[in-house]
Motif scaffolding. Sequence first.
Motif, PDB file in Angstrom:
ATOM      1  N   TRP A 213       4.351   5.724  12.045  1.00 20.67           N
ATOM      2  CA  TRP A 213       4.409   7.177  12.165  1.00 20.67           C
ATOM      3  C   TRP A 213       2.993   7.724  12.203  1.00 20.67           C
ATOM      4  O   TRP A 213       2.119   7.273  11.484  1.00 20.67           O
ATOM      5  N   ARG A 214       2.774   8.726  13.083  1.00 22.96           N
ATOM      6  CA  ARG A 214       1.446   9.297  13.279  1.00 22.96           C
ATOM      7  C   ARG A 214       1.525  10.814  13.193  1.00 22.96           C
ATOM      8  O   ARG A 214       2.447  11.433  13.723  1.00 22.96           O
ATOM      9  N   PHE A 215       0.541  11.419  12.534  1.00 18.63           N
ATOM     10  CA  PHE A 215       0.425  12.876  12.406  1.00 18.63           C
ATOM     11  C   PHE A 215      -0.015  13.467  13.737  1.00 18.63           C
ATOM     12  O   PHE A 215      -0.994  13.025  14.331  1.00 18.63           O
ATOM     13  N   ILE A 216       0.715  14.507  14.219  1.00 16.57           N
ATOM     14  CA  ILE A 216       0.386  15.182  15.480  1.00 16.57           C
ATOM     15  C   ILE A 216       0.233  16.680  15.190  1.00 16.57           C
ATOM     16  O   ILE A 216       1.217  17.359  14.917  1.00 16.57           O
ATOM     17  N   PRO A 217      -0.998  17.223  15.235  1.00 18.27           N
ATOM     18  CA  PRO A 217      -1.155  18.665  15.011  1.00 18.27           C
ATOM     19  C   PRO A 217      -0.618  19.455  16.202  1.00 18.27           C
ATOM     20  O   PRO A 217      -0.580  18.957  17.334  1.00 18.27           O
TER      21      PRO A 217
ATOM     22  N   PRO B 222       0.838  -1.199   0.000  1.00 19.36           N
ATOM     23  CA  PRO B 222       0.000   0.000   0.000  1.00 19.36           C
ATOM     24  C   PRO B 222       0.877   1.254   0.000  1.00 19.36           C
ATOM     25  O   PRO B 222       2.026   1.221   0.433  1.00 19.36           O
ATOM     26  N   ALA B 223       0.327   2.334  -0.504  1.00 16.13           N
ATOM     27  CA  ALA B 223       1.069   3.601  -0.548  1.00 16.13           C
ATOM     28  C   ALA B 223       1.370   4.058   0.873  1.00 16.13           C
ATOM     29  O   ALA B 223       0.553   3.892   1.781  1.00 16.13           O
ATOM     30  N   PRO B 224       2.551   4.645   1.085  1.00 18.21           N
ATOM     31  CA  PRO B 224       2.882   5.118   2.436  1.00 18.21           C
ATOM     32  C   PRO B 224       1.955   6.254   2.860  1.00 18.21           C
ATOM     33  O   PRO B 224       1.506   7.046   2.033  1.00 18.21           O
ATOM     34  N   SER B 225       1.694   6.343   4.143  1.00 23.52           N
ATOM     35  CA  SER B 225       0.820   7.382   4.672  1.00 23.52           C
ATOM     36  C   SER B 225       1.521   8.738   4.604  1.00 23.52           C
ATOM     37  O   SER B 225       2.738   8.824   4.411  1.00 23.52           O
ATOM     38  N   PHE B 226       0.746   9.802   4.811  1.00 20.86           N
ATOM     39  CA  PHE B 226       1.307  11.149   4.842  1.00 20.86           C
ATOM     40  C   PHE B 226       2.398  11.233   5.902  1.00 20.86           C
ATOM     41  O   PHE B 226       3.491  11.760   5.649  1.00 20.86           O
ATOM     42  N   ALA B 227       2.140  10.701   7.095  1.00 23.07           N
ATOM     43  CA  ALA B 227       3.121  10.753   8.185  1.00 23.07           C
ATOM     44  C   ALA B 227       4.395   9.993   7.815  1.00 23.07           C
ATOM     45  O   ALA B 227       5.509  10.455   8.099  1.00 23.07           O
ATOM     46  N   ASP B 228       4.262   8.838   7.167  1.00 25.10           N
ATOM     47  CA  ASP B 228       5.434   8.070   6.736  1.00 25.10           C
ATOM     48  C   ASP B 228       6.266   8.868   5.735  1.00 25.10           C
ATOM     49  O   ASP B 228       7.498   8.869   5.796  1.00 25.10           O
ATOM     50  N   GLN B 229       5.595   9.536   4.815  1.00 20.36           N
ATOM     51  CA  GLN B 229       6.304  10.306   3.791  1.00 20.36           C
ATOM     52  C   GLN B 229       7.030  11.499   4.394  1.00 20.36           C
ATOM     53  O   GLN B 229       8.165  11.803   4.020  1.00 20.36           O
ATOM     54  N   VAL B 230       6.398  12.193   5.343  1.00 23.75           N
ATOM     55  CA  VAL B 230       7.044  13.339   5.993  1.00 23.75           C
ATOM     56  C   VAL B 230       8.231  12.864   6.822  1.00 23.75           C
ATOM     57  O   VAL B 230       9.294  13.487   6.821  1.00 23.75           O
ATOM     58  N   ALA B 231       8.094  11.752   7.520  1.00 25.54           N
ATOM     59  CA  ALA B 231       9.179  11.221   8.344  1.00 25.54           C
ATOM     60  C   ALA B 231      10.394  10.862   7.495  1.00 25.54           C
ATOM     61  O   ALA B 231      11.532  10.977   7.957  1.00 25.54           O
ATOM     62  N   ALA B 232      10.167  10.453   6.247  1.00 26.39           N
ATOM     63  CA  ALA B 232      11.265  10.035   5.372  1.00 26.39           C
ATOM     64  C   ALA B 232      11.986  11.204   4.702  1.00 26.39           C
ATOM     65  O   ALA B 232      13.052  11.015   4.113  1.00 26.39           O
ATOM     66  N   LEU B 233      11.421  12.411   4.784  1.00 29.65           N
ATOM     67  CA  LEU B 233      12.057  13.568   4.137  1.00 29.65           C
ATOM     68  C   LEU B 233      13.360  13.927   4.849  1.00 29.65           C
ATOM     69  O   LEU B 233      13.435  13.890   6.084  1.00 29.65           O
TER      70      LEU B 233
ATOM     71  N   ARG C 266       2.355  24.580  11.777  1.00 28.35           N
ATOM     72  CA  ARG C 266       3.378  23.686  12.310  1.00 28.35           C
ATOM     73  C   ARG C 266       2.707  22.394  12.735  1.00 28.35           C
ATOM     74  O   ARG C 266       1.556  22.393  13.165  1.00 28.35           O
ATOM     75  N   PHE C 267       3.435  21.291  12.613  1.00 27.29           N
ATOM     76  CA  PHE C 267       2.945  19.999  13.076  1.00 27.29           C
ATOM     77  C   PHE C 267       4.129  19.078  13.284  1.00 27.29           C
ATOM     78  O   PHE C 267       5.281  19.461  13.042  1.00 27.29           O
ATOM     79  N   ALA C 268       3.850  17.899  13.763  1.00 28.30           N
ATOM     80  CA  ALA C 268       4.899  16.891  13.958  1.00 28.30           C
ATOM     81  C   ALA C 268       4.373  15.539  13.506  1.00 28.30           C
ATOM     82  O   ALA C 268       3.161  15.331  13.404  1.00 28.30           O
TER      83      ALA C 268
ATOM     84  N   SER D 234      10.488  13.007  21.789  1.00 29.97           N
ATOM     85  CA  SER D 234       9.376  13.635  22.518  1.00 29.97           C
ATOM     86  C   SER D 234       9.482  13.351  24.012  1.00 29.97           C
ATOM     87  O   SER D 234      10.276  12.512  24.440  1.00 29.97           O
ATOM     88  N   GLY D 235       8.650  14.028  24.797  1.00 30.19           N
ATOM     89  CA  GLY D 235       8.609  13.799  26.237  1.00 30.19           C
ATOM     90  C   GLY D 235       8.193  12.377  26.598  1.00 30.19           C
ATOM     91  O   GLY D 235       8.493  11.891  27.678  1.00 30.19           O
ATOM     92  N   LEU D 236       7.497  11.694  25.679  1.00 26.65           N
ATOM     93  CA  LEU D 236       7.099  10.300  25.902  1.00 26.65           C
ATOM     94  C   LEU D 236       8.165   9.323  25.443  1.00 26.65           C
ATOM     95  O   LEU D 236       7.982   8.112  25.534  1.00 26.65           O
ATOM     96  N   GLY D 237       9.271   9.869  24.908  1.00 23.76           N
ATOM     97  CA  GLY D 237      10.352   9.009  24.439  1.00 23.76           C
ATOM     98  C   GLY D 237      10.186   8.520  23.014  1.00 23.76           C
ATOM     99  O   GLY D 237      10.898   7.616  22.583  1.00 23.76           O
ATOM    100  N   ASN D 238       9.264   9.121  22.255  1.00 29.00           N
ATOM    101  CA  ASN D 238       9.045   8.730  20.860  1.00 29.00           C
ATOM    102  C   ASN D 238       9.906   9.574  19.928  1.00 29.00           C
ATOM    103  O   ASN D 238      10.100  10.768  20.164  1.00 29.00           O
ATOM    104  N   GLU D 239      10.380   8.970  18.853  1.00 28.26           N
ATOM    105  CA  GLU D 239      11.098   9.698  17.824  1.00 28.26           C
ATOM    106  C   GLU D 239      10.083  10.525  17.031  1.00 28.26           C
ATOM    107  O   GLU D 239       9.052  10.006  16.609  1.00 28.26           O
ATOM    108  N   CYS D 240      10.365  11.822  16.857  1.00 30.81           N
ATOM    109  CA  CYS D 240       9.448  12.721  16.157  1.00 30.81           C
ATOM    110  C   CYS D 240      10.208  13.577  15.162  1.00 30.81           C
ATOM    111  O   CYS D 240      11.418  13.732  15.265  1.00 30.81           O
TER     112      CYS D 240
END
Length: 112
Positions: free
Chosen positions: A100-104, A34-45, A90-92, A71-77
């Motif tokens: 990878w998950r979109f965080i507004p 399947p095509a990568p999600s928006f979050a996956d594509q942004v993370a790969a830039l 702005r977003f993360a 992040s404060g939760l220990g996640n790579e962002c």
Amino acid sequence: MMRRLLFLLPALLLTGCAGRYAPAMLSADSSVAPAPSFADQVAALPEGSTQYFAESPFGPSTIEAGPLYLSGLGNECRSARAASGTMSHRFAVCREQDAWRFIPTVFESMPR
């Protein structure tokens, strides 16, 4: 009369041969990923790069990739900015449980 039958005989044979073969069935190829999600594509830039996205949570926009951080939760962002016309957001995107998950950004909409 016999000539007419001889003339029709090859035509009947040819149509009979064509009727024996079923048309090829098109099936969905399950080996296509399947095509990568928006979050996956942004993370790969690469950091500092820009990429136009026709579809994003902000509509058609140009995304500028920021740096990776923890992040404060220990996640790579990865921080990022979306520009569309005169609007800028702005977003993360954060990696949570191997996805990878979109965080507004909630603070951007607050009055200053």
